[in-house]
Every structure is written in C-alpha cells, then in structure tokens.
Design an enzyme around this catalytic site. Sequence first.
Site: not given
Length: 254
Positions: A12, A146, A159, A163
Amino acid sequence: MSTSIALVTGGSRGLGRSTVINLAKRGISSIFTYHSNDAAAQAVVAEVEALDVAGVKVKALALDTGDVSAFAAFVAEIKTQLTQWQADGLDYLVNNAGTSHHNAIVSTTEEEFDGLFNVHLKGVFFLTQALLPVLKDNGRIVNISSGLTRFCVPGSASYAAMKGAIEVFTRYLAKELGERGIRANTVAPGAIETDFSGGTVRDNPEVNRMVASMTALGRPGLPEDIGPMIAALLSEDNRWINGQRIEVSGGMVL
C-alpha cells in the site's frame, strides 16, 4: 486473457506500492497486503485500475505479517481470490512488508527485538512456507533486505540482523526449491525517500544530504528506482538469476 499473478506484502505504500504498479505495467496482476490503512490500499487499487492494462487485476487484503496464527486464514483468502480469477496458483511472491527500528545495541529491548523478529524473519519464513503449495512450479520469490547488511549505521543492528538472516534464508529457498524450478533472490535497497522510518530520508534535509554525500550517484533513492527493478527481476529475462543478493542503492558507501 489470463495474466501472471504476484503476491506482494506491504503493497500500500513505498517500495511495495511501486512494485505493484510496475508489475501492472508489465501485464502482471497482483494481490497485495496492507496492515491497517485501507484508504491507502484502495488508492493503489484505483491507480492500477486506472492504468487499464488488458487482463490485469488487483486485490488488496489486510494482513499482519508478524502474526503467524493469521496465515492459514490468509492462504484460504488467497485460494478464494485465485478461484475467482480462474487462476491455478501464484507466479510470484514478493516479501516486502516491514517496519523500521532505530536503537543502539545497549538500549534495544527484548520487546523491540521480538517485534522485528516476528515481522522481518519469522513472518517471512512461515508465510513463505504457507504459500509454497500455492506458488506454481517455475515461480519466483523476491525477499526484500537492506543495504544495512553490507554497511553499518549505528542504531540499526537489530533490523540489519533480521535482514541478514533473510539473505541466508533466501539462498536456502533457492537451493531447496530448485527441484521445482522456483528461483529466489534478495533485493537490498539503499536509503530511499519514503515514509519508512517516519520519512526521515525524504523529509529531513540533513539526513537527505548525508545520504546523497555517501552515494555515488549523488542522491537518495526513490521508490521508482526499486519497483521497476523488482518487476524486471521477476521477468523471464532474468530467469537464470538465482540465490543472489542484489543491492539497489545507487552505489552507497563504495
């Protein structure tokens, strides 16, 4: 006229939105997920429909990709949608949905870590597992990683660790699913001007200048630098790329 069908999580906004739109431009239909913003999701549906590409369909479905308990019902929804479209399976899976996190190692809480784990690793692993019976042989999987798995920015350890795990998982997908002809690759964007991380790269002039200064092409990335690349990677032209990490960063930290 039937088209190929992709499932894109987090479609979205940002990179997911760009991916859905650029797949549509290539004649590929999409089912995409969104977390809670129905208005944003329906805006993407409207944008795809406005392209008016022959045979292309689009459907938005709500899903918390960090909630493994919801996956069985979600896969049932996917099967229902495929039946309505008279399709016998998915051709592509793009695991894009994610959340940002910025905190030093010494300050990161177990709750923060678990939240990242649920969305970025556990959710991706088990959603992919749940969808494998629906993904056609000779299909393709793209997992979003990333640039932070290659270069380090303080405050991004948790984070980036998730990844990094996704990159290993992707190579194993390529190996274990090879007998079905399914290809799996990782796309690793650099810093992109989206509302991710509260829109920091896009809206903070100092951060924007810093990213530009460390990027060979002299600017941060845009969603439209990533979505077309993912759409191209899924195409038959790139059928021999498998088990790879492909960084799309404009040359950050070279």
